[in-house]
Design a protein around this motif. Sequence first.
Motif: not given
Length: 107
Positions: A82-107
């Motif tokens: 279920n991993s994605r790059l969040s810069c590649q998910i485009t928001m729309s009204d259909e995604l209202d309520g979207l839930i994503v989890e951030t990793p413990r570390s990004q670097l």
Amino acid sequence: MPKITFTDRNNGDLIVDAVSGESVMQAAMLGGVSGIVAECGGSMMCATCHVYVHDDWIGRTGERNEIEEEMLESTAEPAQPNSRLSCQITMSDELDGLIVETPRSQL
Ligand code: FES
């Protein structure tokens, strides 16, 4: 205005307003989500905008492209189905309520 819930294992949940057409990463930056770094600003060169999409939303956020697949092999925390790059998910009204989890570390 669609909302996104960012679940952060270190800091708890943060609900952010997004604008249709912008990326989940851009909404995170404007909303002060500390779990997203986004070093490259969305040009798919850093993988520091990695998120895990909640199971309820995984089918609605689009497909990974080939370059995104490659970038997900170099994330700080292991990529999952279920991993994605969040810069590649485009928001729309259909995604209202979207839930994503951030990793413990990004670097
Ligand atoms: S912001 Fe760099 S890959 Fe998404």
